[in-house]
Design a protein around this motif. Structure first.
Motif, short mmCIF file in Angstrom:
data_model
loop_
_atom_site.label_atom_id
_atom_site.label_comp_id
_atom_site.label_asym_id
_atom_site.label_seq_id
_atom_site.Cartn_x
_atom_site.Cartn_y
_atom_site.Cartn_z
N TYR A 1 -21.07 -23.49 55.30
CA TYR A 1 -22.18 -23.24 56.22
C TYR A 1 -22.23 -21.76 56.57
O TYR A 1 -23.29 -21.12 56.50
N ASP A 2 -21.08 -21.22 56.97
CA ASP A 2 -21.02 -19.80 57.32
C ASP A 2 -21.45 -18.92 56.16
O ASP A 2 -22.20 -17.95 56.31
N TYR A 3 -20.96 -19.26 54.98
CA TYR A 3 -21.21 -18.42 53.80
C TYR A 3 -22.66 -18.52 53.35
O TYR A 3 -23.27 -17.52 52.95
N TYR A 4 -23.23 -19.74 53.40
CA TYR A 4 -24.61 -19.92 52.96
C TYR A 4 -25.61 -19.26 53.89
O TYR A 4 -26.69 -18.84 53.46
N LEU A 5 -25.27 -19.21 55.18
CA LEU A 5 -26.17 -18.55 56.13
C LEU A 5 -26.50 -17.13 55.68
O LEU A 5 -27.64 -16.68 55.79
N ILE B 1 -13.17 -16.72 58.45
CA ILE B 1 -14.61 -16.71 58.15
C ILE B 1 -15.43 -17.06 59.39
O ILE B 1 -16.52 -16.52 59.60
N GLY B 2 -14.93 -17.95 60.24
CA GLY B 2 -15.67 -18.30 61.45
C GLY B 2 -15.85 -17.12 62.37
O GLY B 2 -16.92 -16.91 62.96
N THR B 3 -14.80 -16.31 62.49
CA THR B 3 -14.88 -15.11 63.33
C THR B 3 -15.87 -14.10 62.75
O THR B 3 -16.69 -13.53 63.48
N ALA B 4 -15.80 -13.86 61.44
CA ALA B 4 -16.71 -12.91 60.81
C ALA B 4 -18.16 -13.35 60.96
O ALA B 4 -19.06 -12.53 61.23
N THR B 5 -18.43 -14.64 60.81
CA THR B 5 -19.80 -15.15 60.90
C THR B 5 -20.35 -14.98 62.30
O THR B 5 -21.51 -14.58 62.49
N ALA B 6 -19.55 -15.28 63.31
CA ALA B 6 -20.00 -15.11 64.69
C ALA B 6 -20.31 -13.65 64.98
O ALA B 6 -21.29 -13.34 65.68
N VAL C 1 -29.05 -17.27 66.07
CA VAL C 1 -28.55 -18.53 66.62
C VAL C 1 -27.71 -19.31 65.61
O VAL C 1 -26.61 -19.78 65.94
N PRO C 2 -28.15 -19.48 64.35
CA PRO C 2 -27.31 -20.21 63.39
C PRO C 2 -25.95 -19.55 63.16
O PRO C 2 -24.95 -20.25 62.95
N PHE C 3 -25.89 -18.22 63.23
CA PHE C 3 -24.61 -17.53 63.05
C PHE C 3 -23.69 -17.77 64.24
O PHE C 3 -22.48 -17.99 64.08
N LEU C 4 -24.24 -17.75 65.44
CA LEU C 4 -23.43 -17.96 66.64
C LEU C 4 -22.95 -19.41 66.75
O LEU C 4 -21.94 -19.70 67.41
N ALA C 5 -23.66 -20.31 66.09
CA ALA C 5 -23.21 -21.72 66.08
C ALA C 5 -21.88 -21.88 65.36
O ALA C 5 -21.23 -22.93 65.46
N ALA C 6 -21.44 -20.84 64.65
CA ALA C 6 -20.15 -20.89 63.97
C ALA C 6 -19.00 -21.01 64.96
O ALA C 6 -17.92 -21.49 64.59
N ILE C 7 -19.19 -20.59 66.20
CA ILE C 7 -18.09 -20.59 67.17
C ILE C 7 -17.63 -22.00 67.50
O ILE C 7 -16.43 -22.32 67.33
N PRO C 8 -18.52 -22.91 67.98
CA PRO C 8 -18.04 -24.28 68.22
C PRO C 8 -17.62 -25.00 66.94
O PRO C 8 -16.68 -25.80 66.96
#
Length: 448
Positions: free
Chosen positions: A35-39, A103-108, A198-205
């Motif tokens: 999800y993070d990568y495809y965004l 990856i979650g941190t980088a995406t956020a 918004v989709p990128f910040l959704a990586a946090i939860p």
């Protein structure tokens, strides 16, 4: 080439139900990472060219955005070396936890990154750096999740459970494309100002959930056996290169279409349809959502076909199918008809996924357990260096084809034929090992 064996079977204490739970946990964590990568791919097609490369003309901005997208693939072999070494030395489970945090941190942080209008040239520079971090993390993600799932699986369920993990890709597509589809409903000014973030910040939860799931995965029986026997490789990456260079080359070919073809369809074709052919960008994003549903069915089908015919042979079929549909896919988009465009995305992605759905068992069965994480990581991510730039190459091909679609269609077909060759070669190697495994999960050749 070195001799190898199929993945070490799990202990008798590990039931099929337990193996399924491990596969589901691997699926959930990998879906979050994809999800993070495809965004980033969607944002490269729809946002980054306008907000981070604003000083360039539209064609150059699109090329720059796709080049930034491709940078993540250059970093993936570095991640393969790092996480492959960790996975073969300290274990599959802790390595997977580390990759998902990275990856979650980088995406956020991408979701918080100011654009060019706010901080100038620092914006695209930081965007590239964060993409590099994403690439390093993904370099060890898929290979680790697939390795731990296959190593837990009874032989009779190996292809089926590996295909289950592959569902992470369409799930991530549905989540990422769905998120962008929703924020595209905002007024254009709001979308550019904050909606795309918004989709990128959704990586946090999602990251918190993924870490919890990864910590609950049991270490693979094959790695536990390696520790007990003292057979862990000191520098597994170097041993893959020295002991199994031919198998590494086959792994690259097998992976080429799944990596490159997927992003070709979900990134380049979205941009091509909405840009060069004037189709509505919302339509093209929605087409990827519909195609993701098709992808689920094809992924499960490929796993069942692999049980009967072997993963190498199914990879061959997927590559040939891709070459066969490459030109029709673009003829459909050239028609500029909405229904035809949706059908094109579904048709092209279905052919790609027929091969990609069985990449897990095809790759893991090429390498012995002490080199498996590193071998799968290297093969998959070296292919990503080439495949990740397929959208960029396709965009460039429009220049020398006079904006005609035969240029990118030809590239798509070539990638399909390359993976077809890899599937044929893999089948010759892994099929004898597969046939040597009895339904009762007796020890594999070399493990007796």
């Amino acid at each position: 080439m070195t001799t190898t064996q199929a993945p070490t079977p799990p202990s008798a204490a590990l039931s099929a139900a337990q193996a399924r739970r491990v596969a589901v946990a691997a699926l959930a964590g990998t879906a979050m990472e994809w999800y993070d990568y495809y965004l980033f791919g969607l944002a490269a097609a729809l946002v980054f060219n306008r907000l981070y490369f604003t000083t360039l003309d539209p064609q150059a901005a699109a090329l720059a955005a796709f080049a930034t997208f491709g940078v993540g693939f250059v970093a993936r072999p570095l991640g393969a070396i790092l996480f492959g070494t960790l996975g073969d030395r300290i274990g599959r489970r802790p390595t997977l936890v580390l990759s998902v945090v990275l990856i979650g941190t980088a995406t956020a942080l991408i979701g918080l990154l100011p654009d060019f209008a706010s901080i100038g040239i620092a914006a695209p520079v930081l965007l590239v750096l964060l993409r590099l971090v994403q690439g390093v993390a993904v370099g060890g993600e898929w290979s680790g999740a697939m390795t731990i799932a296959v190593e837990h699986a009874p032989a009779r369920l190996r292809n089926r459970l590996a295909a289950l993990v592959q569902l992470s890709s369409p799930i991530a597509t549905l989540l990422s494309s769905g998120a962008f589809s929703l924020v595209l409903l905002l007024p254009a000014a709001d979308f550019d100002a904050w909606g795309w973030r918004v989709p990128f910040l959704a990586a946090i939860p999602m990251l918190l959930v993924a870490v919890w799931l990864r910590r609950r995965i049991e270490e693979s029986p094959a790695f536990v056996e390696l520790v007990g026997s003292g057979r862990r490789a000191r520098i597994p990456v170097l041993q893959v290169i020295s002991r199994a260079p031919g198998r590494l080359g086959i792994a690259i070919l097998v992976s080429l279409l799944g990596v490159g073809g997927f992003y070709f369809m979900n990134t380049f074709l979205v941009n091509f349809g909405s840009g060069a052919r004037g189709l509505d960008r919302q339509l093209m994003v929605n087409a990827t959502l519909i195609a993701a549903v098709v992808q689920v069915g094809v992924t499960l089908l490929s796993g069942r076909l692999a049980e009967r015919f072997g993963p190498g042979r199914v990879t061959l079929w997927g590559g040939l199918a891709t070459a066969a549909v490459a030109f029709p896919v673009f003829w459909l988009v050239d028609s500029r008809q909405p229904v035809a465009a949706v059908l094109a995305v579904c048709l092209g992605l279905a052919a790609v996924i027929l091969a990609y759905g069985v990449a897990g068992p095809a790759l893991t069965m090429l390498f012995p357990s002490e080199l498996r994480y590193s071998g799968v990581s290297l093969g998959y991510n070296l292919a990503a260096v080439i495949g990740g730039f397929l959208p960029l190459l396709a965009q460039a091909s429009l220049g020398w084809s006079g904006n005609a679609s035969w240029g990118p269609a030809l590239l798509f077909a070539v990638f399909g034929l390359a993976t077809a060759l890899g599937g044929a070669l893999a089948h010759r190697i892994i099929e004898p090992a597969s046939n040597a495994v009895d339904p009762g999960d007796s020890p594999e050749p070399g493990e007796r």
